[in-house]
Design an enzyme around this catalytic site. Structure first.
Site, PDB file in Angstrom:
ATOM      1  N   SER A  93       2.185  -6.413  -3.204  1.00 20.58           N
ATOM      2  CA  SER A  93       2.362  -7.330  -2.074  1.00 20.58           C
ATOM      3  C   SER A  93       2.487  -8.769  -2.560  1.00 20.58           C
ATOM      4  CB  SER A  93       1.191  -7.207  -1.106  1.00 20.58           C
ATOM      5  OG  SER A  93      -0.019  -7.442  -1.781  1.00 20.58           O
ATOM      6  N   ASP A 104      -0.691   3.930  -4.505  1.00 19.63           N
ATOM      7  CA  ASP A 104      -1.997   3.276  -4.629  1.00 19.63           C
ATOM      8  C   ASP A 104      -3.126   4.215  -4.246  1.00 19.63           C
ATOM      9  OD1 ASP A 104      -0.917   0.897  -5.387  1.00 19.63           O
ATOM     10  OD2 ASP A 104      -1.164  -0.105  -3.451  1.00 19.63           O
ATOM     11  N   CYS A 108      -8.525  -0.711  -7.659  1.00 22.76           N
ATOM     12  CA  CYS A 108      -9.107  -2.035  -7.878  1.00 22.76           C
ATOM     13  C   CYS A 108     -10.618  -1.992  -7.860  1.00 22.76           C
ATOM     14  CB  CYS A 108      -8.572  -3.053  -6.886  1.00 22.76           C
ATOM     15  SG  CYS A 108      -8.104  -2.417  -5.292  1.00 22.76           S
ATOM     16  N   HIS A 168      -8.398 -12.784  -6.719  1.00 24.44           N
ATOM     17  CA  HIS A 168      -9.312 -13.080  -5.610  1.00 24.44           C
ATOM     18  C   HIS A 168      -9.641 -14.563  -5.524  1.00 24.44           C
ATOM     19  CE1 HIS A 168      -9.778  -8.829  -6.625  1.00 24.44           C
ATOM     20  NE2 HIS A 168      -9.848  -8.668  -5.327  1.00 24.44           N
TER      21      HIS A 168
END
Ligand SMILES: [Zn+2]
Length: 776
Positions: free
Chosen positions: A450, A616, A660, A711
């Site tokens: 993304s 994913d 993740c 992040h």
């Protein structure tokens, strides 16, 4: 026989708490107004339960952020970094709570938040208590006692709910070496006894102590701490009725310890573990004791209507053995994990009356608990008869509805052969075919999928939803964004491009909306953490894919460039894990159905010329059962589902997966079993440490260890990324390595994204020059 509830959702049926908290943080609401909102929610929830006929109503289940953090405040376990705030800024009450939960970055302070982690196997996250070797505890917050008084004043039969002392310690974390947190029980227990004394003085008769760690694998020493602790509580308060609650799993091999605990009421999660009722009812010393049983028969974690026939059967079995007086009826766990109220789902075009009759949210579950008591108390009335008939009709309708059951889907799952979960050749062979086709350089660069979902992108999607723009206008906008993303990636020299996912709202919702067997509620929100709520899709029926879901956008992006564009899909386990899943068939069966739908999409992408496809699976680890003995069964079907989804393509088509999180050591063989050609993982925050699990295991396939933390808006330098890759290269052969960020970039803004990716591409160039890894 009595009824009780373990906890009610605290977000408010229209997410009042979320809205008020966020306004308070933005300075648009006073502390007093926020307190009023909290009080209104509590009173509303208590009255709703009282009016429904619940005998013992939970108090203390409300929190402005998290019940574990409330416990830390209750016992004064406030990490030292917040002490300055308490002294210099006079921070207290809810402001201190928010500072601990969210960090405090203003007035020249920069104090980090406490860590957050998942509450058992739910999607709720709690704030992890921090302990030091010389940890002290003292009664600090009177929130619980105050709320009990508030409830009593409102005429509510209050049953205080606390996280038990042993689970509170076990769920926390040592912040320095040299001690084990359970040793702190000696210092902690006196504070709990002080709280119990205050509750006793307030005229409380029942207290619920949640010890959900009794659902986990425990050592004998840990079990003994439970025994000692509860004996001490009993010695101090012989007349207080303690309800010991654990949930989410069987007591299992902790059961004999649990039966030793001197508590008056023992709660059983009979949704997750119906068999433990028999285990207890055959125990002669239990049967001859006065201990009461709380039967958790109504699922607190799902949205399905209770099956009364099944529940009545369980309740009657217990009644026959120990009598009505020793029974309480309850939900399986706190209703925190359920949406508030099905009555708010009024859009019949979305949730048809046929579907709605199968469902039950917190408000409805409370009523089911009461009806079950009536049904098993031998005093049925007209209303109970009607409830029974309706329930049986709904259960039968679910069994037979053509909306749920699709013969073709069931047959296809039954026909899955071993070869369907296997690529044509082993990775070593596939790797050669892929290198021939893809012709990528050493250290190929890519991103996780993304690109920034800017306010503009979200705004245009919102306008489409409201009908303010036409689908054609929306598509034109997405085309423009996609083309810009492709051109930009080409210009900086990324090797495998992505289309950017500007058309997607959420990585599960986007697929759920296009698959048969899914439905979306309008108001089915549940708390994920703090003010964050999620609205999981509902998988109500057999899942199939009526038409391609992503080919249009991936194909469009590929048509724009000579470079490879990666197709982006969400994997079957993650779609399952982040939805409310039907309970009328095993999860493994539902997962296999989703796997086939994704497989069809993978095959269609390949046909459309997409030869790099990422599936994913960020949620594969969080699906792990709470007890290790059950891991293998889960991993077997979860890994198989991924492989089914990935194995419909030619050897030369390269399948990626992405995860993740940073704990691989205990499941590394299953990760390898997934047999993705390339796996991209979060690594930068651990400074590549977690790659060691892959190195030790000699992970055979290719790996993209994240070289920067997405992040944070911070832009890392080229040299930092080169240094991280050098670390990776020390443990994994250069020939196996990719260069990519940690995760998707949708939460970032463009300026930092562009700067970071330019530096990342430069880093890859430098690595290639330093290490001629041979032609790929
Ligand atoms: Zn990620």
């Amino acid at each position: 026989m009595q009824t009780h509830n373990l906890g009610y959702p605290r977000i408010g049926s229209r997410r009042e708490l979320k809205k008020a908290s966020e306004q308070y943080w933005a300075g648009k609401l006073s502390a007093e107004q926020l307190m009023t909102t909290g009080k209104e929610i509590r009173l509303f929830n208590w009255r709703l339960q009282k009016d429904a006929g619940i005998d013992l109503i939970p108090v203390g289940d409300f929190s402005f952020y998290d019940q574990v953090l409330d416990t830390s405040l209750m016992v004064g376990a406030i990490p030292t970094r917040y002490h300055t705030l308490m002294q210099e800024k006079q921070l207290k009450d809810v402001d201190l709570l928010f500072a601990m939960a969210r960090g405090y970055q203003k007035d020249g302070f920069d104090i980090t938040a406490m860590e957050m982690t998942k509450w058992f196997d739910t999607n709720y996250h709690y704030i992890v208590a921090e302990f030091v070797a010389n940890q002290t505890f003292s009664l600090f917050s009177n929130k619980l006692v105050n709320e009990v008084r508030e409830a009593k004043e409102a005429g509510i039969p209050a049953k205080p709910v606390l996280l038990g002392p042993v689970s509170y310690l076990l769920l926390g974390k040592e912040k320095e070496p040299g001690f084990h947190r359970l040793e702190l029980i000696k210092r902690l227990l006196p504070v709990y006894l002080e709280v119990l004394k205050k509750l006793d003085d307030a005229g409380v008769y029942y207290v619920q102590l949640d010890e959900p760690c009794l659902a986990l694998d425990l050592t004998e020493a840990e079990r003994q701490v439970f025994v000692k602790t509860y004996r001490e509580i009993k010695a101090k308060f012989p007349d207080l009725h303690i309800i010991l609650a654990s949930y989410f799993e069987c007591y299992g091999n902790n059961l004999s310890t649990v039966l030793e605990l001197p508590v008056q009421i023992l709660h059983l999660d009979l949704v997750r573990c119906p068999s433990q009722l028999d285990d207890i009812l055959v125990n002669a010393s239990f049967v001859n004791s006065a201990t009461r049983l709380s039967l958790g028969v109504v699922d607190g974690r799902n949205i399905w209507k209770n099956d009364f026939q099944q529940s009545v059967h369980l309740i009657n079995k217990a009644v026959a053995k120990i009598g009505r007086e020793r029974i309480l009826i309850a939900p399986s766990c706190s209703l925190l994990h359920s949406p508030c109220d099905l009555d708010l789902e009024s859009d019949e075009k979305v949730l048809t009356p046929e579907m709605k009759q199968w469902m039950s949210f917190a408000n409805q579950k409370i009523r089911e608990v009461v009806t079950l008591k009536q049904l098993t108390s031998g005093e049925p009335g007209a209303a109970t008869d009607k409830a029974w008939r309706e329930n049986v009709a709904a259960t039968n309708s679910r069994r037979t509805s053509a909306l749920i059951h699709k013969v073709v889907v069931k047959q296809r799952v039954a026909a899955i052969a071993a070869g369907d979960a296997r690529r044509t050749h082993e990775f070593a062979e596939r790797k050669l075919r892929q290198r021939e086709l893809l012709k990528l350089p050493a250290f190929p660069t890519t991103t996780i999928g993304s690109f920034p979902q800017t306010p503009e992108v979200r705004n245009v999607r919102a306008r489409l939803k409201k009908g303010e723009i036409s689908p054609a206008e929306y598509d034109a906008f997405v085309e423009k964004e996609t083309e810009a993303a492709i051109r930009w990636q080409e210009s900086i020299g990324i090797d495998v491009l992505v289309h950017g996912e500007f058309e997607r709202n959420d990585m599960v919702e986007y697929f759920g909306e296009q698959l048969d067997g899914f439905v979306f509620t309008s108001n089915g929100w549940v708390q994920s953490y703090g003010s964050r709520c999620v609205k999981p899709p509902v998988i109500f029926g057999d899942v199939s894919r009526p038409r391609p879901m992503t080919v249009r956008w991936s194909g469009y992006a590929q048509s724009l460039t000579k470079k490879w564009v990666k197709g982006m899909l969400t994997g079957p386990v993650t779609i399952l894990q982040w939805s409310f899943v039907r309970n009328d068939q095993p999860r493994s069966e539902t997962c296999a159905q989703i796997a086939l739908a994704i497989r069809d999409e993978v095959v269609d992408l390949e046909k459309a010329g997409i030869r790099v496809i990422q599936i994913d699976e960020p949620a594969i680890r969080e699906g792990l059962p709470l007890r290790k003995e059950n891991w293998k069964e889960y991993l077997d079907w979860a890994v198989r589902a991924f492989r089914i989804s990935a194995s419909g393509v030619e050897d030369a088509t390269q399948v990626h997966t992405h995860m993740c999180y940073s704990e691989f050591n205990d499941i590394i063989d299953s990760i390898a079993d997934m047999d993705a050609d390339v796996i991209t993982i979060e690594c930068s925050r651990s400074q590549m440490e977690l790659l060691e699990a892959f190195a030790e295991f000699k992970y055979p396939n290719e790996i993209g260890p994240g070289v920067y933390d997405i992040h944070s808006p911070r832009v890392p330098s080229k040299m930092e990324m080169v240094a991280l890759m050098e670390k990776a290269r020390a443990v994994v052969p250069a020939d196996q390595l990719w260069v990519n960020p940690d995760c998707g970039l949708k939460t970032r803004a463009w300026p930092e994204t562009k700067a970071a990716l330019v530096a990342m591409v430069e880093a890859a160039k430098e690595l290639r020059e330093a290490v001629p890894a041979g032609a790929r």
